[in-house]
Design an enzyme around this catalytic site. Structure first.
Site, PDB file in Angstrom:
ATOM      1  N   SER A 126       0.856  -1.179   0.000  1.00  0.00           N
ATOM      2  CA  SER A 126       0.000   0.000   0.000  1.00  0.00           C
ATOM      3  C   SER A 126       0.892   1.230   0.000  1.00  0.00           C
ATOM      4  CB  SER A 126      -0.945  -0.031   1.207  1.00  0.00           C
ATOM      5  OG  SER A 126      -1.794   1.086   1.236  1.00  0.00           O
TER       6      SER A 126
ATOM      7  N   LYS B  91      -5.799   2.593  -2.710  1.00  0.00           N
ATOM      8  CA  LYS B  91      -5.076   2.004  -1.579  1.00  0.00           C
ATOM      9  C   LYS B  91      -5.974   1.882  -0.350  1.00  0.00           C
ATOM     10  CE  LYS B  91      -1.119   1.522  -3.716  1.00  0.00           C
ATOM     11  NZ  LYS B  91      -0.612   0.173  -4.051  1.00  0.00           N
TER      12      LYS B  91
ATOM     13  N   TYR C 272      -5.353   7.898  -6.387  1.00  0.00           N
ATOM     14  CA  TYR C 272      -4.369   6.926  -5.908  1.00  0.00           C
ATOM     15  C   TYR C 272      -4.733   6.443  -4.504  1.00  0.00           C
ATOM     16  CZ  TYR C 272       0.142   5.008  -4.424  1.00  0.00           C
ATOM     17  OH  TYR C 272       1.128   4.179  -3.945  1.00  0.00           O
TER      18      TYR C 272
END
Length: 291
Positions: free
Chosen positions: A148, A166, A162
């Protein structure tokens, strides 16, 4: 190579654990591959362009096995896992590492960009995890490492897409860890800060088309993140060593934060989140039905 090469029967379990690592041709993936081989293990090193691993494979014959894999291709995922199990009989550690960055305000990010990134960072790792779990449950051991980011715990302007991918991966992994613990399977979520990988350089870092209105908030990230390439404080080799240490620990943590910037950022975020929750605690507690 497009598939896992045949191994002689005596070689199948001759070298410690068997790892399957995605995105193994550079950055964290390459560093973890090197650390695992140094520890005496065998690595099936997956990458979209496996020829980038030829030198490492040549240096470690039968210990580093390059294989072509695009983690957004479900059929290829199934084929690779089946081939690894056919020739090596087990997968002890899966490392979901393949990924890339995207800079853009939420309004700037297109639907296609969001979906493509989610395929790479969430649906691909989820599919690989599901593919290896039956065998891990059968053998009563194994580990799933989810690469991650500190951006998987908190977010900031320009990295919303983004971070969303994650965040999703971490939510899945938190439930997964509790589901598979009775079978002797570990789940480790790694949250690095800025490390000297290729993440911010070359064509690896994508950017959404800019809207001038967001120059003040997102502009510094657009220029600052590419400008950090090659200057990041984190050492990928030390990160890889830390990951192996965590996996070998009796009590492997669910989350492993790597880098001073990540430790400082995540601790600060946790402190701020707790303070806000306490500030609004009375309001939150006042929303139940009266007895």
């Amino acid at each position: 190579m497009s598939s896992v090469p045949p191994a002689q029967p005596a070689e199948r379990t001759a070298h410690g654990r068997v790892w399957l690592i995605t995105g193994a041709s550079s950055g964290f993936g390459q560093a973890i591959t090197e650390a695992a081989v140094t520890a005496g293990d065998t690595v099936v090193a997956a990458a979209r362009r496996p020829e980038a691993l030829d030198a490492l494979a040549a240096a470690h014959p039968d210990r580093v096995i390059p294989v072509a894999l695009d983690v957004t291709d479900p059929a290829r995922i199934s084929a690779v896992v089946a081939e690894v199990l056919l020739w090596y009989g087990r997968i002890d550690v899966l490392v979901n590492n393949a990924g890339r960055g995207l800079i853009g305000a939420v309004e700037e990010s297109t639907d296609r960009e969001l979906r493509d990134l989610m395929e790479l960072h969430f649906f691909g790792p989820a599919a690989l995890t599901r593919a290896v779990l039956p065998q891990m449950r059968h053998q009563g051991s194994g580990a799933v490492v989810q690469m991650s980011s500190m951006g998987g715990r908190f977010s900031f302007p320009g990295v919303g897409a983004y971070s969303a991918t994650k965040f999703a991966l971490e939510g899945l992994s938190e439930a997964l860890a509790q589901e598979v613990a009775p079978f002797g399977i570990k789940v480790l979520v790694v949250e690095p800060g800025a490390f000297r990988t290729g993440f911010a350089g070359g064509g690896a870092l994508q950017q959404s088309a800019a809207i001038p209105a967001y120059e003040e908030t997102v502009g510094p990230v657009r220029s600052g993140l590419p400008g950090s390439d090659g200057k990041q404080p984190g050492d990928p080799a030390k990160a890889a060593a830390a990951i192996l240490t965590a996996l070998d620990a009796e009590h492997t943590p669910l989350r492993l934060v790597l880098g001073n910037d990540a430790v400082d950022g995540i601790l600060g975020h946790l402190d701020a989140a707790r303070a806000q929750a306490l500030a609004w605690e009375s309001i939150g507690r006042g929303t139940d039905f009266e007895d």
